[in-house]
Motif scaffolding. Sequence first.
Motif, mmCIF file in Angstrom:
data_model
loop_
_atom_site.group_PDB
_atom_site.id
_atom_site.type_symbol
_atom_site.label_atom_id
_atom_site.label_comp_id
_atom_site.label_asym_id
_atom_site.label_seq_id
_atom_site.Cartn_x
_atom_site.Cartn_y
_atom_site.Cartn_z
ATOM 1 N N GLN A 189 -31.754 43.485 21.926
ATOM 2 C CA GLN A 189 -32.107 42.382 21.040
ATOM 3 C C GLN A 189 -30.859 41.695 20.499
ATOM 4 N N VAL A 190 -29.857 42.502 20.108
ATOM 5 C CA VAL A 190 -28.604 41.927 19.609
ATOM 6 C C VAL A 190 -27.940 41.094 20.699
ATOM 7 N N LEU A 191 -27.900 41.620 21.928
ATOM 8 C CA LEU A 191 -27.225 40.913 23.017
ATOM 9 C C LEU A 191 -28.000 39.653 23.422
ATOM 10 N N GLN A 192 -29.331 39.721 23.410
ATOM 11 C CA GLN A 192 -30.119 38.525 23.733
ATOM 12 C C GLN A 192 -29.926 37.449 22.664
ATOM 13 N N ASP A 193 -29.847 37.869 21.411
ATOM 14 C CA ASP A 193 -29.566 36.901 20.337
ATOM 15 C C ASP A 193 -28.178 36.299 20.521
ATOM 16 N N LEU A 194 -27.234 37.131 20.936
ATOM 17 C CA LEU A 194 -25.873 36.640 21.165
ATOM 18 C C LEU A 194 -25.849 35.618 22.303
ATOM 19 N N VAL A 195 -26.590 35.892 23.377
ATOM 20 C CA VAL A 195 -26.667 34.958 24.504
ATOM 21 C C VAL A 195 -27.263 33.633 24.043
ATOM 22 N N ALA A 196 -28.343 33.711 23.260
ATOM 23 C CA ALA A 196 -28.975 32.484 22.766
ATOM 24 C C ALA A 196 -28.016 31.680 21.906
ATOM 25 N N ALA A 197 -27.231 32.359 21.074
ATOM 26 C CA ALA A 197 -26.279 31.654 20.215
ATOM 27 C C ALA A 197 -25.178 30.990 21.040
ATOM 28 N N ARG A 198 -24.711 31.666 22.090
ATOM 29 C CA ARG A 198 -23.614 31.117 22.892
ATOM 30 C C ARG A 198 -24.085 29.952 23.771
ATOM 31 N N LYS A 199 -25.355 29.875 24.044
ATOM 32 C CA LYS A 199 -25.865 28.745 24.832
ATOM 33 C C LYS A 199 -25.786 27.444 24.044
ATOM 34 N N THR A 200 -25.803 27.538 22.727
ATOM 35 C CA THR A 200 -25.703 26.334 21.902
ATOM 36 C C THR A 200 -24.305 26.136 21.334
ATOM 37 N N ALA A 201 -23.533 27.231 21.240
ATOM 38 C CA ALA A 201 -22.168 27.141 20.706
ATOM 39 C C ALA A 201 -21.293 28.136 21.459
ATOM 40 N N ALA A 202 -20.661 27.671 22.533
ATOM 41 C CA ALA A 202 -19.832 28.542 23.359
ATOM 42 C C ALA A 202 -18.571 28.954 22.608
ATOM 43 N N ASP A 203 -18.024 30.104 23.028
ATOM 44 C CA ASP A 203 -16.804 30.612 22.412
ATOM 45 C C ASP A 203 -15.929 31.183 23.530
ATOM 46 N N ASN A 204 -14.781 31.711 23.146
ATOM 47 C CA ASN A 204 -13.853 32.279 24.113
ATOM 48 C C ASN A 204 -14.158 33.764 24.287
ATOM 49 N N ASP A 205 -15.347 34.065 24.816
ATOM 50 C CA ASP A 205 -15.763 35.452 24.952
ATOM 51 C C ASP A 205 -16.582 35.627 26.233
ATOM 52 N N LEU A 206 -16.901 36.879 26.547
ATOM 53 C CA LEU A 206 -17.561 37.185 27.812
ATOM 54 C C LEU A 206 -18.947 36.566 27.943
ATOM 55 N N PRO A 207 -19.802 36.583 26.901
ATOM 56 C CA PRO A 207 -21.104 35.923 27.057
ATOM 57 C C PRO A 207 -20.977 34.447 27.429
ATOM 58 N N SER A 208 -20.057 33.751 26.778
ATOM 59 C CA SER A 208 -19.880 32.322 27.080
ATOM 60 C C SER A 208 -19.404 32.125 28.509
ATOM 61 N N PHE A 209 -18.469 32.960 28.969
ATOM 62 C CA PHE A 209 -17.948 32.826 30.326
ATOM 63 C C PHE A 209 -19.051 33.071 31.363
ATOM 64 N N LEU A 210 -19.905 34.078 31.114
ATOM 65 C CA LEU A 210 -20.991 34.367 32.052
ATOM 66 C C LEU A 210 -22.011 33.230 32.073
ATOM 67 N N ILE A 211 -22.337 32.694 30.910
ATOM 68 C CA ILE A 211 -23.317 31.605 30.831
ATOM 69 C C ILE A 211 -22.801 30.366 31.549
ATOM 70 N N GLN A 212 -21.506 30.084 31.411
ATOM 71 C CA GLN A 212 -20.935 28.864 31.974
ATOM 72 C C GLN A 212 -20.610 28.985 33.456
ATOM 73 N N HIS A 213 -20.670 30.188 34.008
ATOM 74 C CA HIS A 213 -20.262 30.374 35.396
ATOM 75 C C HIS A 213 -21.210 29.637 36.346
ATOM 76 N N GLU A 214 -20.641 29.153 37.433
ATOM 77 C CA GLU A 214 -21.422 28.371 38.396
ATOM 78 C C GLU A 214 -22.513 29.182 39.076
ATOM 79 N N ALA A 215 -22.474 30.519 38.961
ATOM 80 C CA ALA A 215 -23.510 31.353 39.572
ATOM 81 C C ALA A 215 -24.850 31.194 38.874
#
Length: 469
Positions: free
Chosen positions: A216-242
Motif C-alpha cells: 500500500q505504501v509503495l502503490q501510494d508512492l507510485v501514484a504520487a510520483r506519477k503526478t510529481a516526479a522526483d530523482n528517485d527509483l519510482p520516478s525513473f521506472l515510471i518514466q522509462h520507455e518500457a
Amino acid sequence: MTTSPPEQPRPAPASPPPGCPAHGLYAATGLQQLHAPTAVENSNQLYEDLRKVHGSVAPVEVPGGVRAWLVLGYRENLEVLRTPSRFSADSRLWRDATTLSLEHPLAPLIAWQPLVNFAEGPDQRRLRGAVNGSLAKFNNIGVRRRIQYIANTLIDGFCQDGQADLVSQYTQQLPMLTMMRLLGVPEGTAPKLIAACQDLIAGTASAASSNQYVMQVLQDLVAARKTAADNDLPSFLIQHEAQLTDLEVAEHLRHTLVAAHTTTSVLLADTLHFYLTNATTRAQLAGGAQTLETSVDHILWDQPPLSVLPARYATGPTKLGDQDIEEGDMVLLGLAAGNRDPEVRPDPTASMHGNRSHLSFSGGGHECPGQDIGRAVVETAADVLLTRLPDLHASGEGQRVFTWLSHPLITLPVAFTRKAPLTADPVGASKTAPAANGPLPAAAAMPPVPARPPVSATRTRWWQRLFRR
C-alpha cells in the motif's frame, strides 16, 4: 502510461498420472532433504557428498516435500543460467505449480509474480531494460555519499557505548535505509516501513498484513510520483520507455527492498565478520596489500548471501550433467556448491581476492541488476565503520541461523574505544530504530500512517537527519 492486458496463466506440465510409472526425478528414492538440520549445518560437506554420488546434478527434496534437481557444478550452473530456452525462470512451467497453495513454504519464493525474476523472452527484456536503465540513472559518487552519511549516523548511535551488536545496530539497518532513500520514501513512513519489511522477510504470523502495508505504501508512492516526479527509483521506472504498469513498478520496488535486506545485509555482516576473525586480512588491509573490494570478492566465493537460488524449470526433456531432466522439473541453482566445484577451484582454501567470476550474483539474463549498488553499500559501510572505530574487535562469538537457502549472522558482538559522535545530536539508531528481530510495532497493523509530530528545532531524530541530507 499504457496498461498491459492481464497475462493469462500458463499451464504447467502434468505430473505422471496415478498408476503410471514415474521417471527421472519422480522415480528417485531416499532423496536428501536440503532442509534437514544436519544438512543445513554442514552444507559444504553435504554438497561434496552429493557430488561424489550423483556428479554435478543431484536429486533432492526441499520443504513441503518438493522434489528438485540441485545443480552442484560450476559450469552446469552457468549452463542453466545462460540457456532460458531449456531452463526458464517462469514458475508456471513447474509440473506441480497447480498444487502450490499460499500456505506452502515455497510460495513466497516461487509463486509467479509480475517481476523480471519470473519473466522470459520479450517481457523479460522489457522489464530488465527498465530496471537496469533506472538504476543506471543514480550517480555512483552521490550514492556512496548517501551511504557514508547513513553509516555515520548509525555509528553515532552506539559509538559512545564502547560496544555494539553490529547486526542489529548496523548491518541490518544500513542497506534498508539506503534503499529507502533511493526510493524516495517519505521520512515519516521510513521507520514503520522498515519494521514491516523486516516482519515480512521473517515470515511471522503478521507477515501477510505487513506485506499488504508495504504494497500500500509503495502503490501510494507510485501514484504520487506519477503526478510529481522526483530523482528517485519510482520516478525513473515510471518514466522509462518500457511503460511499466503501476503494479509492475510497485512490485519491483518491493522486490528491491527485500533484496537489499536479504542479500546486502548478509554480505555486509559476513564481510565485517571476516575482517574481525582473520588476523591476516586485518594486517593486509592495514598495510595496503589488500583492499575491501578484493576482500568482498573472496567472501562472495566462500559464503554467498544465498547458498541456493530457486529456481528454474525445464521447458522440455533435456540433459544436464549425467541426469535426464524431464519437462516441468524444478532445478535449483547451487551457488555455494558451484563456487566450490573442484573442477574450477581445486584448492578451496586458495585466495580468491579480486576474482569476480563467482556465481553469487547469479548470471545470464537474470544476473542481479543491483549488484553495483550492493557492493557500494558493503564496501562503503565497512570502510566508514573501520575508519571511525579503528580498534574494533569481536567481543564474542557471532551467531548464525542455518537454513537451506542461507546462513546469515544474527548477532555480531564487538567492542571498541568509546568515541564522540560526529553530529551534535547523538540520538542513536540503537535507541530509536525498530528492533531487527523484534515484533512488528502495533502501528504497522494496517491503519493509515499517522501525521508526523512536530520536531524541536534543536533536536531531531536520527532517521529524520538521514532524509534531510
